[in-house]
Design an enzyme around this catalytic site. Structure first.
Site, short mmCIF file in Angstrom:
data_model
loop_
_atom_site.label_atom_id
_atom_site.label_comp_id
_atom_site.label_asym_id
_atom_site.label_seq_id
_atom_site.Cartn_x
_atom_site.Cartn_y
_atom_site.Cartn_z
CB CYS A 6 -1.19 -0.18 1.22
SG CYS A 6 -1.68 -1.55 1.28
CB CYS A 40 1.97 -13.53 12.57
SG CYS A 40 0.17 -14.07 11.54
CB CYS A 45 1.73 -11.76 9.64
SG CYS A 45 0.19 -11.53 10.04
#
Length: 503
Positions: free
Chosen positions: A60, A405, A402
């Site tokens: 992004c 995570c 992640c």
């Protein structure tokens, strides 16, 4: 004195000019949406593009300046085309993200007619490509071809284009074609004409109605006269994939690779070193096998090992296994033949079709020691630890990269420690990027995804808050009071014995 006044006036003008420049530079052309203005903004636009993003997402962040640059240019388009963004990771906006089935970032959607029509954006991610793609998407779904020059521009030499030839631009067949063009416009190019003589290839005397699909590979064009909506869509989708899709560094092949992996057909993939002496003989034989299996719901891909590292990582392959063939079925089962010879290609594919090849499982090695509070599960140990242990298992499916995570890891450690004296409970984790997961049991589309399997086999997804207390309460609420042992038999016998003693 007059000079001094003039000087101050000049300074004031320069100051205003500089302020104007700063104001222009500071202007943002991408509309920022949230739960308070999303619906109202969408309803105002016949055509608007929305990026669903998360601030922490690297992809992004990379897209942001390109998206803003494209928005700036498209703001002066006639009519102006609006680009917007919404932080889909914000709690207040998650309802909107769920409504639009957002499963990863960034996801871009094209919304038409006040949001009544929604299409995925499948175009480029750099400013120039975004502008070109969206200008095309904002125009008619199908372009009318009135001359050979227009046909040459629309069809070109490297495009896949579905062209409808009609005796008149009305009627059931024409309406069916235009409806499909509108439906598939984000993925395919469409055109229509009253005169087949304008078209670069094929029978120029045909009056139609007929759909001629032009493509820069295989037989270069193919016709269909079936205008049933489902049949026409299947014709375009299947005919738009080469007999053998090439996966290499050539950007012109990348759109076909994307369509290959989107196809629901069984995928047959051969990876070789394109520069090796045996490459041409392997390619020739592989194409021969693909030709003989045409129409049998098999899609074929030929990948250059050097350009296919992402695929190698996804499938858990090693370059030492090249040349290799891996087959993936619609139910995600995989079949592998490594270090194959030219004369093994045809027979191995036949053995697969005849059910003589055992499924291949991508798995990390089973840990030699597994003494940490949260137990490490790999594909090869999933059965023993989760399905056959007779325990109540809370398992996290994660990705090493992640952020969520990583944040969750110490919390799960604390949860596991709180159950260390309860032999009926296991807290576990599995690296979903390095191990195959049974998709019929676990639906893992993002990270982390957490499931609980009770001792008796009841499987539920965990959707609560990610605090130590919430996890503990969930496990205690869903756990069986008496977990079975390896196959659930020993505890049953113990219970039966206890019942007899009481009698």
């Amino acid at each position: 004195m007059a000079f001094k006044g003039l000087a101050w006036f000049s300074i004031l003008l320069l100051s205003l000019f500089a302020s104007s420049i700063r104001s222009e530079e500071a202007k943002e052309f991408v509309l920022t949406l949230d739960h308070s203005n999303f619906t109202e903004t969408i309803n105002k636009h016949d055509f608007i593009v929305v990026e669903f993003y998360a601030p922490w997402c690297g992809h992004c962040q990379k897209l942001a300046p390109e998206y803003e640059k494209a928005a700036s240019e498209l703001s002066s388009h006639s009519p102006p085309l609006a680009l917007a963004k919404i932080d889909a990771s914000q709690e207040a906006n998650k309802g909107i993200a769920n409504d639009y089935k957002i499963q990863g970032f960034p996801t871009i959607k094209i919304l038409r007619s006040g949001g009544k029509t929604i299409q995925d954006y499948n175009g480029p991610r750099e400013a120039e490509g975004i502008v070109t793609y969206l200008k095309k998407q904002s125009g008619p779904a199908s372009v009318e071809i009135k001359s050979a020059d227009v046909a040459a521009e629309v069809v070109g030499e490297k495009n896949v284009v579905a062209v409808g030839v009609f005796p008149k631009l009305s009627g059931e067949e024409f309406d069916s074609f235009m409806a499909l063009a509108e439906k598939l416009r984000a993925d395919y190019d469409f055109a229509h004409t009253l005169d087949a003589k304008h078209l670069p290839r094929g029978d120029s005397s045909v009056a139609g109605p007929v759909v001629r699909l032009f493509k820069p590979f295989d037989e270069l064009f193919v016709d269909s006269k079936d205008f049933n909506g489902e049949a026409l869509e299947k014709f375009i989708k299947e005919s738009s994939i080469p007999l053998v899709t090439v996966f290499d560094s050539d950007p012109s092949n990348h759109p076909y690779v994307a369509k290959f992996f989107e196809s629901p057909a069984t995928k047959v993939m051969m990876f070789i070193n394109f520069t090796e002496a045996t490459a041409e003989s392997l390619k020739s034989k592989y194409r021969e096998v693909a030709t003989s299996n045409k129409g049998q719901d098999l899609s074929f891909l030929l990948g250059d090992a050097e350009s296919s590292q992402g695929a190698f990582q996804y499938f858990g392959l090693e370059e030492s296994q090249v040349p290799l063939i891996i087959i993936q079925t619609p139910d995600s089962k995989k079949y592998l033949k490594a270090n194959l010879e030219v004369d093994q290609i045809e027979s191995w594919v036949k053995d697969f079709k005849d059910g003589k090849v055992a499924a291949h499982k991508k798995s990390q090695p089973i840990p030699a020691e597994n003494n940490e509070p949260v137990k490490v599960v790999v594909a090869e140990s999933l059965d023993d630890i989760v399905f056959k242990s007779g325990k109540n298992v809370l398992i996290e499916f994660y990705a090493p990269w992640c952020g969520h995570c990583q944040k969750l890891a110490p919390i799960l450690d604390e949860v596991a420690l709180s159950f260390q004296n309860d032999p009926s409970v296991i807290i576990a984790k599995l690296d979903a990027t390095a191990n195959d997961i049974p998709s019929d049991t676990f639906d893992v589309k993002g990270f982390p995804t957490i499931y609980f399997r009770s001792a008796s086999g009841n499987v539920v997804v965990y959707e609560g808050d990610r605090t130590k207390e919430d996890f503990i309460n969930f496990v205690e609420k869903n756990s069986e009071k008496k977990a079975a042992t390896s196959h659930g038999e020993e505890s049953t016998k113990t219970e039966e014995a206890a019942t007899k003693d009481e009698l």
